[in-house]
Design a protein around this motif. Structure first.
Motif, PDB file in Angstrom:
ATOM      1  N   LEU A  20     -64.847 -20.217 -16.803  1.00  0.00           N
ATOM      2  CA  LEU A  20     -64.477 -21.622 -16.377  1.00  0.00           C
ATOM      3  C   LEU A  20     -65.655 -22.457 -15.833  1.00  0.00           C
ATOM      4  N   ASP A  21     -66.484 -21.687 -15.130  1.00  0.00           N
ATOM      5  CA  ASP A  21     -67.858 -22.314 -15.023  1.00  0.00           C
ATOM      6  C   ASP A  21     -68.435 -22.954 -16.302  1.00  0.00           C
ATOM      7  N   ASP A  22     -68.448 -22.255 -17.416  1.00  0.00           N
ATOM      8  CA  ASP A  22     -69.209 -22.979 -18.864  1.00  0.00           C
ATOM      9  C   ASP A  22     -68.264 -24.052 -19.151  1.00  0.00           C
ATOM     10  N   ALA A  23     -66.944 -23.787 -19.010  1.00  0.00           N
ATOM     11  CA  ALA A  23     -66.048 -24.865 -19.567  1.00  0.00           C
ATOM     12  C   ALA A  23     -66.185 -26.139 -18.662  1.00  0.00           C
ATOM     13  N   TYR A  24     -66.226 -25.949 -17.358  1.00  0.00           N
ATOM     14  CA  TYR A  24     -66.793 -27.129 -16.459  1.00  0.00           C
ATOM     15  C   TYR A  24     -67.880 -27.999 -17.052  1.00  0.00           C
ATOM     16  N   TRP A  25     -69.057 -27.306 -17.291  1.00  0.00           N
ATOM     17  CA  TRP A  25     -70.369 -27.725 -17.668  1.00  0.00           C
ATOM     18  C   TRP A  25     -70.083 -28.374 -19.066  1.00  0.00           C
ATOM     19  N   GLU A  26     -69.266 -28.038 -19.996  1.00  0.00           N
ATOM     20  CA  GLU A  26     -69.132 -28.438 -21.135  1.00  0.00           C
ATOM     21  C   GLU A  26     -68.244 -29.500 -21.497  1.00  0.00           C
ATOM     22  N   ALA A  27     -67.203 -29.803 -20.218  1.00  0.00           N
ATOM     23  CA  ALA A  27     -66.238 -30.580 -20.273  1.00  0.00           C
ATOM     24  C   ALA A  27     -66.708 -32.066 -20.491  1.00  0.00           C
ATOM     25  N   SER A  28     -66.094 -33.163 -21.009  1.00  0.00           N
ATOM     26  CA  SER A  28     -66.578 -34.340 -21.351  1.00  0.00           C
ATOM     27  C   SER A  28     -65.998 -35.452 -20.424  1.00  0.00           C
ATOM     28  N   THR A  29     -65.150 -35.062 -19.927  1.00  0.00           N
ATOM     29  CA  THR A  29     -64.269 -36.202 -19.044  1.00  0.00           C
ATOM     30  C   THR A  29     -64.231 -35.659 -17.553  1.00  0.00           C
ATOM     31  N   ILE A  30     -64.186 -36.581 -16.747  1.00  0.00           N
ATOM     32  CA  ILE A  30     -63.899 -36.064 -15.226  1.00  0.00           C
ATOM     33  C   ILE A  30     -62.486 -35.409 -14.813  1.00  0.00           C
ATOM     34  N   THR A  31     -61.486 -35.952 -15.669  1.00  0.00           N
ATOM     35  CA  THR A  31     -60.426 -35.464 -15.561  1.00  0.00           C
ATOM     36  C   THR A  31     -60.178 -33.841 -16.091  1.00  0.00           C
ATOM     37  N   ASN A  32     -60.776 -33.627 -17.050  1.00  0.00           N
ATOM     38  CA  ASN A  32     -61.115 -32.303 -17.476  1.00  0.00           C
ATOM     39  C   ASN A  32     -61.862 -31.582 -16.450  1.00  0.00           C
ATOM     40  N   LYS A  33     -62.798 -31.972 -16.058  1.00  0.00           N
ATOM     41  CA  LYS A  33     -63.725 -31.196 -15.189  1.00  0.00           C
ATOM     42  C   LYS A  33     -62.899 -31.061 -13.979  1.00  0.00           C
ATOM     43  N   ASP A  34     -62.101 -32.036 -13.561  1.00  0.00           N
ATOM     44  CA  ASP A  34     -61.004 -31.918 -12.117  1.00  0.00           C
ATOM     45  C   ASP A  34     -60.243 -30.500 -12.369  1.00  0.00           C
ATOM     46  N   THR A  35     -59.520 -30.630 -13.599  1.00  0.00           N
ATOM     47  CA  THR A  35     -58.492 -29.643 -14.048  1.00  0.00           C
ATOM     48  C   THR A  35     -59.350 -28.437 -13.718  1.00  0.00           C
ATOM     49  N   ILE A  36     -60.624 -28.045 -14.364  1.00  0.00           N
ATOM     50  CA  ILE A  36     -61.180 -26.715 -14.602  1.00  0.00           C
ATOM     51  C   ILE A  36     -61.552 -26.164 -13.131  1.00  0.00           C
ATOM     52  N   TYR A  37     -62.079 -27.235 -12.428  1.00  0.00           N
ATOM     53  CA  TYR A  37     -62.428 -27.044 -11.060  1.00  0.00           C
ATOM     54  C   TYR A  37     -61.474 -26.669 -10.226  1.00  0.00           C
ATOM     55  N   ASP A  38     -60.393 -27.126 -10.246  1.00  0.00           N
ATOM     56  CA  ASP A  38     -59.169 -26.711  -9.475  1.00  0.00           C
ATOM     57  C   ASP A  38     -58.916 -25.202  -9.767  1.00  0.00           C
ATOM     58  N   VAL A  39     -58.703 -25.123 -10.879  1.00  0.00           N
ATOM     59  CA  VAL A  39     -58.363 -23.636 -11.275  1.00  0.00           C
ATOM     60  C   VAL A  39     -59.464 -22.712 -10.800  1.00  0.00           C
ATOM     61  N   LEU A  40     -60.538 -23.041 -11.056  1.00  0.00           N
ATOM     62  CA  LEU A  40     -61.730 -22.342 -10.819  1.00  0.00           C
ATOM     63  C   LEU A  40     -61.901 -22.043  -9.201  1.00  0.00           C
ATOM     64  N   SER A  41     -61.437 -23.078  -8.278  1.00  0.00           N
ATOM     65  CA  SER A  41     -61.708 -22.917  -7.049  1.00  0.00           C
ATOM     66  C   SER A  41     -60.357 -21.733  -6.564  1.00  0.00           C
ATOM     67  N   VAL A  42     -59.318 -21.959  -7.235  1.00  0.00           N
ATOM     68  CA  VAL A  42     -58.166 -21.163  -6.856  1.00  0.00           C
ATOM     69  C   VAL A  42     -58.515 -19.523  -7.072  1.00  0.00           C
ATOM     70  N   PHE A  43     -59.157 -19.122  -8.184  1.00  0.00           N
ATOM     71  CA  PHE A  43     -59.585 -17.928  -8.543  1.00  0.00           C
ATOM     72  C   PHE A  43     -60.735 -17.475  -7.541  1.00  0.00           C
ATOM     73  N   GLN A  44     -61.761 -18.299  -7.333  1.00  0.00           N
ATOM     74  CA  GLN A  44     -62.681 -17.953  -6.344  1.00  0.00           C
ATOM     75  C   GLN A  44     -62.253 -17.590  -5.024  1.00  0.00           C
ATOM     76  N   GLN A  45     -61.238 -18.250  -4.558  1.00  0.00           N
ATOM     77  CA  GLN A  45     -60.680 -17.781  -3.245  1.00  0.00           C
ATOM     78  C   GLN A  45     -59.824 -16.565  -3.171  1.00  0.00           C
ATOM     79  N   GLU A  46     -59.350 -16.263  -4.318  1.00  0.00           N
ATOM     80  CA  GLU A  46     -58.706 -14.988  -4.457  1.00  0.00           C
ATOM     81  C   GLU A  46     -59.709 -13.928  -4.530  1.00  0.00           C
TER      82      GLU A  46
END
Length: 118
Positions: A20-46
């Motif tokens: 997801l970290d790789d996908a975040y940097w590869e995402a081309s829109t802010i919306t996609n980055k937000d989606t990825i970051y949201d999921v990424l942060s959930v799993f980082q907390q877990e």
């Protein structure tokens, strides 16, 4: 299917965080980055909570700890359905699809366990 162990969940979640970290940097829109970051942060907390457990406990069945992980399933399904639009690189798409499948199995096992206890 046997329930995932804590060690299995940690391994899959850490791998998902990495892709997801790789996908975040590869995402081309802010919306996609937000989606990825949201999921990424959930799993980082877990994972942060799982890391508080003793290593001797890692052979026990995995149980969800954080509230975010209990709510992430719909987002995982949406992300899985849109991987090719969200992620640019083919290698990252392939890795993300496989990891999402593995993680969703773990999450769904938990959802099934919780619903059978109610």
């Amino acid at each position: 299917m046997t329930p995932a162990k804590i060690s299995d969940a940690c391994t899959e979640f850490l791998s998902l965080i990495e892709v997801l970290d790789d996908a975040y940097w590869e995402a081309s829109t802010i919306t996609n980055k937000d989606t990825i970051y949201d999921v990424l942060s959930v799993f980082q907390q877990e994972v942060a909570e799982l890391n508080k457990l003793s290593i001797q406990d890692h052979h026990y069945p995995y149980e969800m700890i954080t509230e975010g992980i209990r709510q992430v399933s719909p987002k995982l399904h949406r992300l899985q359905a849109s991987v090719s639009q969200v992620v640019e690189r083919t290698q990252t798409q392939v890795r993300l699809r496989q990891l999402l499948k593995n993680v969703m199995l773990i999450i769904e096992q938990q959802a099934n366990r919780w619903s059978s206890h109610e």
